[in-house]
Design a protein around this motif. Sequence first.
Motif, PDB file in Angstrom:
ATOM      1  N   VAL A 114      16.093   4.584  -4.318  1.00 20.35           N
ATOM      2  CA  VAL A 114      15.151   5.347  -3.508  1.00 20.35           C
ATOM      3  C   VAL A 114      14.048   4.419  -3.026  1.00 20.35           C
ATOM      4  CG1 VAL A 114      13.456   7.195  -3.520  1.00 20.35           C
ATOM      5  CG2 VAL A 114      15.619   7.478  -4.744  1.00 20.35           C
ATOM      6  N   GLN A 115      13.787   4.451  -1.755  1.00 16.52           N
ATOM      7  CA  GLN A 115      12.665   3.686  -1.203  1.00 16.52           C
ATOM      8  C   GLN A 115      11.723   4.635  -0.500  1.00 16.52           C
ATOM      9  OE1 GLN A 115      14.406   0.568   1.223  1.00 16.52           O
ATOM     10  NE2 GLN A 115      14.452  -0.819  -0.515  1.00 16.52           N
ATOM     11  N   LEU A 116      10.448   4.403  -0.706  1.00 16.54           N
ATOM     12  CA  LEU A 116       9.417   5.231  -0.106  1.00 16.54           C
ATOM     13  C   LEU A 116       8.521   4.348   0.747  1.00 16.54           C
ATOM     14  CD1 LEU A 116       8.447   7.226  -3.326  1.00 16.54           C
ATOM     15  CD2 LEU A 116      10.123   7.863  -1.595  1.00 16.54           C
ATOM     16  N   GLN A 117       8.241   4.797   1.937  1.00 18.54           N
ATOM     17  CA  GLN A 117       7.405   4.032   2.867  1.00 18.54           C
ATOM     18  C   GLN A 117       6.271   4.919   3.345  1.00 18.54           C
ATOM     19  OE1 GLN A 117       8.148   0.769   3.962  1.00 18.54           O
ATOM     20  NE2 GLN A 117       6.289   0.663   5.188  1.00 18.54           N
ATOM     21  N   ALA A 118       5.073   4.629   2.887  1.00 19.68           N
ATOM     22  CA  ALA A 118       3.904   5.408   3.303  1.00 19.68           C
ATOM     23  C   ALA A 118       3.254   4.766   4.515  1.00 19.68           C
ATOM     24  CB  ALA A 118       2.903   5.485   2.161  1.00 19.68           C
ATOM     25  N   PHE A 119       2.780   5.592   5.418  1.00 15.22           N
ATOM     26  CA  PHE A 119       2.083   5.082   6.592  1.00 15.22           C
ATOM     27  C   PHE A 119       1.106   6.132   7.093  1.00 15.22           C
ATOM     28  CE2 PHE A 119       4.614   7.606   9.548  1.00 15.22           C
ATOM     29  CZ  PHE A 119       5.790   7.802   8.847  1.00 15.22           C
ATOM     30  N   GLY A 120       0.237   5.704   8.001  1.00 16.14           N
ATOM     31  CA  GLY A 120      -0.721   6.626   8.589  1.00 16.14           C
ATOM     32  C   GLY A 120      -2.156   6.381   8.194  1.00 16.14           C
ATOM     33  N   GLY A 121      -2.402   5.432   7.302  1.00 15.96           N
ATOM     34  CA  GLY A 121      -3.764   5.149   6.903  1.00 15.96           C
ATOM     35  C   GLY A 121      -4.559   4.502   8.022  1.00 15.96           C
ATOM     36  N   GLY A 122      -5.855   4.410   7.815  1.00 21.37           N
ATOM     37  CA  GLY A 122      -6.707   3.798   8.822  1.00 21.37           C
ATOM     38  C   GLY A 122      -8.167   3.975   8.487  1.00 21.37           C
ATOM     39  N   LEU A 123      -8.994   3.604   9.434  1.00 25.38           N
ATOM     40  CA  LEU A 123     -10.448   3.714   9.294  1.00 25.38           C
ATOM     41  C   LEU A 123     -10.919   4.926  10.097  1.00 25.38           C
ATOM     42  CD1 LEU A 123     -13.259   2.629   8.532  1.00 25.38           C
ATOM     43  CD2 LEU A 123     -13.140   1.183  10.569  1.00 25.38           C
ATOM     44  N   VAL A 124     -11.578   5.848   9.405  1.00 28.07           N
ATOM     45  CA  VAL A 124     -12.108   7.044  10.049  1.00 28.07           C
ATOM     46  C   VAL A 124     -13.540   7.257   9.591  1.00 28.07           C
ATOM     47  CG1 VAL A 124      -9.840   8.145  10.265  1.00 28.07           C
ATOM     48  CG2 VAL A 124     -11.250   8.560   8.229  1.00 28.07           C
ATOM     49  N   GLN A 125     -14.205   8.182  10.249  1.00 29.72           N
ATOM     50  CA  GLN A 125     -15.566   8.522   9.868  1.00 29.72           C
ATOM     51  C   GLN A 125     -15.566   9.772   8.989  1.00 29.72           C
ATOM     52  OE1 GLN A 125     -17.723   8.865  13.608  1.00 29.72           O
ATOM     53  NE2 GLN A 125     -18.288   6.696  13.508  1.00 29.72           N
ATOM     54  N   ALA A 126     -16.614   9.910   8.242  1.00 28.70           N
ATOM     55  CA  ALA A 126     -16.758  11.100   7.403  1.00 28.70           C
ATOM     56  C   ALA A 126     -16.651  12.358   8.268  1.00 28.70           C
ATOM     57  CB  ALA A 126     -18.090  11.058   6.666  1.00 28.70           C
ATOM     58  N   GLY A 127     -15.882  13.328   7.766  1.00 28.42           N
ATOM     59  CA  GLY A 127     -15.665  14.554   8.510  1.00 28.42           C
ATOM     60  C   GLY A 127     -14.415  14.560   9.352  1.00 28.42           C
ATOM     61  N   ASP A 128     -13.847  13.396   9.570  1.00 26.62           N
ATOM     62  CA  ASP A 128     -12.622  13.293  10.368  1.00 26.62           C
ATOM     63  C   ASP A 128     -11.404  13.744   9.569  1.00 26.62           C
ATOM     64  OD1 ASP A 128     -13.363  10.279  12.334  1.00 26.62           O
ATOM     65  OD2 ASP A 128     -14.029  12.370  12.510  1.00 26.62           O
ATOM     66  N   SER A 129     -10.295  13.820  10.277  1.00 25.77           N
ATOM     67  CA  SER A 129      -9.017  14.161   9.654  1.00 25.77           C
ATOM     68  C   SER A 129      -8.049  12.996   9.811  1.00 25.77           C
ATOM     69  CB  SER A 129      -8.417  15.408  10.312  1.00 25.77           C
ATOM     70  OG  SER A 129      -9.247  16.527  10.139  1.00 25.77           O
ATOM     71  N   LEU A 130      -7.083  12.961   8.918  1.00 27.41           N
ATOM     72  CA  LEU A 130      -6.061  11.925   8.957  1.00 27.41           C
ATOM     73  C   LEU A 130      -4.799  12.492   8.324  1.00 27.41           C
ATOM     74  CD1 LEU A 130      -6.007   8.929   9.887  1.00 27.41           C
ATOM     75  CD2 LEU A 130      -6.411   8.298   7.501  1.00 27.41           C
ATOM     76  N   ARG A 131      -3.666  12.101   8.861  1.00 34.10           N
ATOM     77  CA  ARG A 131      -2.396  12.580   8.327  1.00 34.10           C
ATOM     78  C   ARG A 131      -1.575  11.388   7.842  1.00 34.10           C
ATOM     79  NH1 ARG A 131       0.428  17.319   8.760  1.00 34.10           N
ATOM     80  NH2 ARG A 131       2.709  17.204   8.582  1.00 34.10           N
ATOM     81  N   LEU A 132      -1.262  11.396   6.581  1.00 35.74           N
ATOM     82  CA  LEU A 132      -0.393  10.380   6.001  1.00 35.74           C
ATOM     83  C   LEU A 132       1.033  10.918   5.924  1.00 35.74           C
ATOM     84  CD1 LEU A 132      -2.591   9.199   2.987  1.00 35.74           C
ATOM     85  CD2 LEU A 132      -2.650   8.427   5.369  1.00 35.74           C
ATOM     86  N   SER A 133       1.976  10.026   6.094  1.00 32.17           N
ATOM     87  CA  SER A 133       3.373  10.413   5.952  1.00 32.17           C
ATOM     88  C   SER A 133       4.095   9.414   5.067  1.00 32.17           C
ATOM     89  CB  SER A 133       4.064  10.489   7.321  1.00 32.17           C
ATOM     90  OG  SER A 133       3.558  11.566   8.083  1.00 32.17           O
ATOM     91  N   CYS A 134       5.166   9.867   4.494  1.00 31.03           N
ATOM     92  CA  CYS A 134       5.975   9.019   3.621  1.00 31.03           C
ATOM     93  C   CYS A 134       7.435   9.237   3.978  1.00 31.03           C
ATOM     94  CB  CYS A 134       5.716   9.386   2.166  1.00 31.03           C
ATOM     95  SG  CYS A 134       6.711   8.470   0.978  1.00 31.03           S
ATOM     96  N   ALA A 135       8.067   8.172   4.415  1.00 34.09           N
ATOM     97  CA  ALA A 135       9.488   8.230   4.737  1.00 34.09           C
ATOM     98  C   ALA A 135      10.291   7.954   3.476  1.00 34.09           C
ATOM     99  CB  ALA A 135       9.818   7.211   5.818  1.00 34.09           C
ATOM    100  N   ILE A 136      11.287   8.773   3.241  1.00 35.02           N
ATOM    101  CA  ILE A 136      12.082   8.695   2.022  1.00 35.02           C
ATOM    102  C   ILE A 136      13.501   8.269   2.391  1.00 35.02           C
ATOM    103  CG2 ILE A 136      12.878   9.968   0.003  1.00 35.02           C
ATOM    104  CD1 ILE A 136      10.679  12.096   0.839  1.00 35.02           C
ATOM    105  N   SER A 137      13.946   7.188   1.786  1.00 30.08           N
ATOM    106  CA  SER A 137      15.328   6.765   2.023  1.00 30.08           C
ATOM    107  C   SER A 137      16.224   7.495   1.046  1.00 30.08           C
ATOM    108  CB  SER A 137      15.466   5.262   1.836  1.00 30.08           C
ATOM    109  OG  SER A 137      15.296   4.913   0.494  1.00 30.08           O
TER     110      SER A 137
END
Length: 121
Positions: A1-24
Motif C-alpha cells: 500500500v502506498q499513500l501520497q498526500a498532497f494539497g498543503g500550502g501557505l494560507v492565512q488564518a481563517g482560510d480553507s484548505l483541502r488535503l487529499s491522499c491518493a491510495i494505491s
Amino acid sequence: VQLQAFGGGLVQAGDSLRLSCAISGRPYSSAVMGWFRQAPGKEREFVAAIRWSRDSTNYADSAKGRFTISRDRAENTVSLQMNSLKPEDTAVYYCAKGSVLTSLAYDYHYWGQGTLVTVSS
C-alpha cells in the motif's frame, strides 16, 4: 500500500484548505483511513479518521466543527477539508491506513510522506 498526500500550502488564518491522499490499491472494506499531523518540535497527533466502507468518522477535539474527512471510493482517495484555519494548525499532515477507527498512531500501519500546511496569522 502506498499513500501520497498532497494539497498543503501557505494560507492565512481563517482560510480553507483541502488535503487529499491518493491510495494505491483499493483498501479492503474494513480499512480505516486517517489524518495525523506533526508540528515542529511536537509529537504526532491525530486529526481525523474514517472507515472506508461506512460513514463512521472520528475527530480530534481540535478538528471538530472545522475539519471534515471524506473518502471517494471510486477515486481511491481520502480528503481532509480544513476550514477556519488557525496558526496552531501549522504542521506536516500525514495520511495513514489502519484497521481500527482509533486516534492511536500505532493502530495505523501504512503512512504517506506528509504535506506541509502553514497558516500565517
